[in-house]
Design a protein around this motif. Structure first.
Motif, PDB file in Angstrom:
ATOM      1  N   LEU A 151       0.825  -1.210   0.000  1.00 12.14           N
ATOM      2  CA  LEU A 151       0.000   0.000   0.000  1.00 12.14           C
ATOM      3  C   LEU A 151       0.859   1.261   0.000  1.00 12.14           C
ATOM      4  N   GLU A 152       1.997   1.171   0.682  1.00 10.73           N
ATOM      5  CA  GLU A 152       2.910   2.323   0.690  1.00 10.73           C
ATOM      6  C   GLU A 152       3.374   2.639  -0.730  1.00 10.73           C
ATOM      7  N   ALA A 153       3.672   1.573  -1.485  1.00  8.50           N
ATOM      8  CA  ALA A 153       4.060   1.765  -2.887  1.00  8.50           C
ATOM      9  C   ALA A 153       2.879   2.278  -3.707  1.00  8.50           C
ATOM     10  N   ALA A 154       1.674   1.779  -3.408  1.00  9.47           N
ATOM     11  CA  ALA A 154       0.478   2.204  -4.147  1.00  9.47           C
ATOM     12  C   ALA A 154       0.182   3.683  -3.915  1.00  9.47           C
ATOM     13  N   ASP A 170      -7.884  11.018  -8.402  1.00 12.17           N
ATOM     14  CA  ASP A 170      -8.743  10.894  -7.222  1.00 12.17           C
ATOM     15  C   ASP A 170      -9.300   9.483  -7.057  1.00 12.17           C
ATOM     16  N   GLU A 171      -9.619   8.839  -8.175  1.00 12.18           N
ATOM     17  CA  GLU A 171     -10.186   7.496  -8.103  1.00 12.18           C
ATOM     18  C   GLU A 171      -9.180   6.508  -7.515  1.00 12.18           C
ATOM     19  N   GLU A 172      -7.927   6.601  -7.973  1.00 11.58           N
ATOM     20  CA  GLU A 172      -6.887   5.701  -7.454  1.00 11.58           C
ATOM     21  C   GLU A 172      -6.601   5.998  -5.983  1.00 11.58           C
ATOM     22  N   ILE A 173      -6.584   7.281  -5.629  1.00 12.83           N
ATOM     23  CA  ILE A 173      -6.342   7.657  -4.240  1.00 12.83           C
ATOM     24  C   ILE A 173      -7.450   7.138  -3.340  1.00 12.83           C
ATOM     25  N   ALA A 174      -8.711   7.231  -3.816  1.00 13.53           N
ATOM     26  CA  ALA A 174      -9.844   6.741  -3.031  1.00 13.53           C
ATOM     27  C   ALA A 174      -9.749   5.226  -2.824  1.00 13.53           C
ATOM     28  N   VAL A 181      -7.009   3.415  -2.790  1.00 11.54           N
ATOM     29  CA  VAL A 181      -5.916   3.146  -1.845  1.00 11.54           C
ATOM     30  C   VAL A 181      -6.361   3.477  -0.426  1.00 11.54           C
ATOM     31  N   GLU A 182      -7.103   4.600  -0.299  1.00  7.65           N
ATOM     32  CA  GLU A 182      -7.581   5.012   1.032  1.00  7.65           C
ATOM     33  C   GLU A 182      -8.500   3.948   1.639  1.00  7.65           C
ATOM     34  N   GLU A 183      -9.370   3.369   0.806  1.00  7.87           N
ATOM     35  CA  GLU A 183     -10.261   2.313   1.279  1.00  7.87           C
ATOM     36  C   GLU A 183      -9.467   1.088   1.721  1.00  7.87           C
ATOM     37  N   ALA A 184      -8.419   0.763   0.955  1.00 10.97           N
ATOM     38  CA  ALA A 184      -7.572  -0.390   1.302  1.00 10.97           C
ATOM     39  C   ALA A 184      -6.818  -0.143   2.600  1.00 10.97           C
ATOM     40  N   VAL A 185      -6.378   1.105   2.809  1.00 13.68           N
ATOM     41  CA  VAL A 185      -5.678   1.455   4.051  1.00 13.68           C
ATOM     42  C   VAL A 185      -6.613   1.312   5.245  1.00 13.68           C
ATOM     43  N   SER A 186      -7.855   1.765   5.105  1.00 11.73           N
ATOM     44  CA  SER A 186      -8.832   1.643   6.191  1.00 11.73           C
ATOM     45  C   SER A 186      -9.089   0.176   6.537  1.00 11.73           C
ATOM     46  N   LYS A 187      -9.202  -0.650   5.474  1.00 11.33           N
ATOM     47  CA  LYS A 187      -9.418  -2.086   5.701  1.00 11.33           C
ATOM     48  C   LYS A 187      -8.207  -2.709   6.406  1.00 11.33           C
ATOM     49  N   LEU A 188      -7.006  -2.275   6.008  1.00 10.56           N
ATOM     50  CA  LEU A 188      -5.795  -2.798   6.633  1.00 10.56           C
ATOM     51  C   LEU A 188      -5.732  -2.417   8.107  1.00 10.56           C
ATOM     52  N   ASP A 189      -6.051  -1.167   8.422  1.00 10.78           N
ATOM     53  CA  ASP A 189      -6.042  -0.712   9.819  1.00 10.78           C
ATOM     54  C   ASP A 189      -7.029  -1.516  10.658  1.00 10.78           C
ATOM     55  N   ALA A 190      -8.204  -1.777  10.092  1.00 14.13           N
ATOM     56  CA  ALA A 190      -9.209  -2.561  10.818  1.00 14.13           C
ATOM     57  C   ALA A 190      -8.725  -3.989  11.057  1.00 14.13           C
ATOM     58  N   ASP A 191      -8.092  -4.582  10.037  1.00 18.59           N
ATOM     59  CA  ASP A 191      -7.564  -5.939  10.175  1.00 18.59           C
ATOM     60  C   ASP A 191      -6.459  -5.991  11.223  1.00 18.59           C
ATOM     61  N   LYS A 192      -5.604  -4.948  11.251  1.00 14.32           N
ATOM     62  CA  LYS A 192      -4.527  -4.909  12.248  1.00 14.32           C
ATOM     63  C   LYS A 192      -5.097  -4.813  13.655  1.00 14.32           C
ATOM     64  N   THR A 193      -6.120  -3.983  13.829  1.00 11.38           N
ATOM     65  CA  THR A 193      -6.738  -3.831  15.151  1.00 11.38           C
ATOM     66  C   THR A 193      -7.352  -5.146  15.608  1.00 11.38           C
ATOM     67  N   GLU A 194      -8.076  -5.799  14.700  1.00  2.81           N
ATOM     68  CA  GLU A 194      -8.713  -7.079  15.039  1.00  2.81           C
ATOM     69  C   GLU A 194      -7.669  -8.131  15.394  1.00  2.81           C
ATOM     70  N   LEU A 195      -6.557  -8.155  14.621  1.00  4.38           N
ATOM     71  CA  LEU A 195      -5.500  -9.130  14.874  1.00  4.38           C
ATOM     72  C   LEU A 195      -4.836  -8.872  16.227  1.00  4.38           C
ATOM     73  N   ALA A 196      -4.598  -7.596  16.543  1.00  2.00           N
ATOM     74  CA  ALA A 196      -3.963  -7.252  17.819  1.00  2.00           C
ATOM     75  C   ALA A 196      -4.836  -7.686  18.995  1.00  2.00           C
ATOM     76  N   GLU A 197      -6.160  -7.517  18.844  1.00  2.10           N
ATOM     77  CA  GLU A 197      -7.074  -7.936  19.911  1.00  2.10           C
ATOM     78  C   GLU A 197      -7.043  -9.456  20.088  1.00  2.10           C
ATOM     79  N   LYS A 198      -7.034 -10.172  18.980  1.00  2.00           N
ATOM     80  CA  LYS A 198      -6.995 -11.637  19.055  1.00  2.00           C
ATOM     81  C   LYS A 198      -5.690 -12.110  19.691  1.00  2.00           C
ATOM     82  N   LYS A 199      -4.569 -11.473  19.320  1.00  4.03           N
ATOM     83  CA  LYS A 199      -3.281 -11.845  19.896  1.00  4.03           C
ATOM     84  C   LYS A 199      -3.271 -11.604  21.395  1.00  4.03           C
TER      85      LYS A 199
END
Length: 423
Positions: free
Chosen positions: A36-39, A46-50, A52-70
């Motif tokens: 994502l950093e490369a993306a 604007d379409e590509e940025i949007a 990437v932004e959606e993918a970043v939000s999904k990644l942050d949510a996945d990281k939070t969920e994973l941290a809670e499970k750990k």
């Protein structure tokens, strides 16, 4: 073993397997983060940025969920292991008292640093008998002439765990715990495996690839002063003060030794820099091609002839800010930032992890695979005291002492680059 203990062991095994799967998922998330950093850099409209932004939000949510499970799994494992330990210690036995004490000591030695961390979170650490007994003896140590106290393994693990707060290189090196002088056989043969017939003999590596690496146990120590009133305070305050003092002192000494230790002649570990082969020591000018010429030197380590671990760039903080941080900032003709901003919390050099260490001189960069440096930790850390030095100030001097040795087992896994002024 009783049924309850078997059940607890099975639950611990299952949860550890689940934790291992989460760690694999965490590696996948780190890969996604890099992609994502490369993306972000490549997004043009604007379409590509949007997207990437959606993918970043999904990644942050996945990281939070994973941290809670750990966190949940780690807590469950610590609780189950604590319950299993209590059942084991309460189990009837025909052993003598001395044998039981030996078993308790062995169980304490088996407790790793992660478990100690979990015990601290729950407060159980301060209730354990070996911890309370140690600090009671610690308080009375000043009244024992010539007394020396061995720090129990659980407290040693706490000290070694928080050493990471005060050191940057200690977490990177390969660590082993041994007793006495040790000779380790290191096979330096890195050739590929050989395809043979089903009944054929597997050939061994080239003659002479076995290298004897001797490790001793050099003493490192620090004298710290404790106000006598603190000795009468709670075990929590005393533990926090003493362990941090010892950890900070040993960490700073080890970091310096890993970088530039002069070895057995001066009763200390051998450092990386003195052992680097002459061909891996390079000078480059601080000109317009500085960045390009700097990263090219990684090829001295990653030659393609052998797989290597993670290579990091170690340097003084001042070197990064003065010489390299500008390459992470791209601006247009109006001075507006159009490129990647440097991550000062987790600095990198074109994606290569940067580790700050002020034991290197300014304008030097040390590239290396620090798993090729072996640090030997002796099994015990001791502490003794004196009431004479600051008697008038009502303070007691305590001296924490540990034994370590270390050396680069593969000096060619490191390269030292010195940046010189532009001619």
């Amino acid at each position: 073993m009783a049924l309850r203990q078997l059940m607890l062991s099975k639950k611990i095994e299952q949860r550890k397997a689940a934790l291992a799967e989460l760690l694999e998922q965490e590696n996948g998330l780190n890969t996604r983060s890099a992609e994502l950093e490369a993306a972000i850099d490549e997004a043009k409209d604007d379409e590509e940025i949007a997207a990437v932004e959606e993918a970043v939000s999904k990644l942050d949510a996945d990281k939070t969920e994973l941290a809670e499970k750990k966190g949940t799994l780690e807590g469950e494992i610590a609780a189950l292991e604590g319950e299993l330990e209590q059942l084991n210690s309460a189990a009837p036995s025909n052993q003598s008292r001395s044998t039981k004490n030996h078993d308790n000591e062995r169980e304490a030695n088996a407790m790793n640093r992660l478990q100690v961390r979990e015990l601290l979170k729950s407060g159980e650490y301060y209730k354990r008998s070996e911890v309370t007994e140690f600090y009671e003896q610690f308080k009375n140590l000043r009244s024992v002439a010539g007394g020396e106290l061995t720090i129990p393994e659980i407290v040693v693990n706490r000290i070694m765990d928080i050493m990471g707060d005060f050191t940057t290189l200690y977490p990177l090196v390969d660590k082993i715990q041994v007793k006495g002088t040790t000779r380790i056989l290191v096979d330096s043969d890195t050739t590929a495996a050989t395809w043979i017939e089903q009944s054929g003999a597997i050939p061994q590596g080239d003659v002479g690839t076995i290298t004897n690496v001797d490790f001793d146990g050099f003493k490192v120590g620090k004298v710290t002063f404790v106000d006598n009133y603190l000795l009468q305070d709670s075990i929590i305050n005393l533990d926090a003060y003493v362990t941090k003092k010892i950890a900070r002192a040993i960490a700073k000494a080890l970091d310096k030794a890993i970088v530039s230790g002069t070895g057995a002649a001066n009763k200390q570990p051998a450092g990386v820099v003195p052992a680097i082969p002459a061909g891996n020591q390079v000078n480059i000018e601080a000109d317009a091609d500085l960045l390009k010429n700097l990263v090219k030197q990684i090829g001295l380590i990653d030659t393609g002839e052998d797989s290597v671990g993670e290579i990091v760039a170690v340097m003084k903080r001042q070197t990064y800010y003065n010489r390299l941080v500008e390459y992470s900032i791209q601006v247009d003709s109006n001075g507006n930032v159009v490129g990647k901003l440097p991550n000062l919390k987790n600095p990198d050099l074109l994606g290569l992890r940067v580790v700050f260490n002020n034991n290197l001189p300014a304008d030097q960069v040390l590239f290396g695979d620090f798993q090729q440096y072996t640090l030997v930790e002796r099994e015990s850390i001791t502490i003794d005291s004196s009431t004479h030095v600051k008697f008038s100030e009502d303070q007691t001097a305590f001296r924490g002492k540990g034994r370590f040795d270390g050396k680069p087992v593969k000096p060619a896994a490191f390269a030292l680059v010195t940046i010189t002024p532009e001619v």
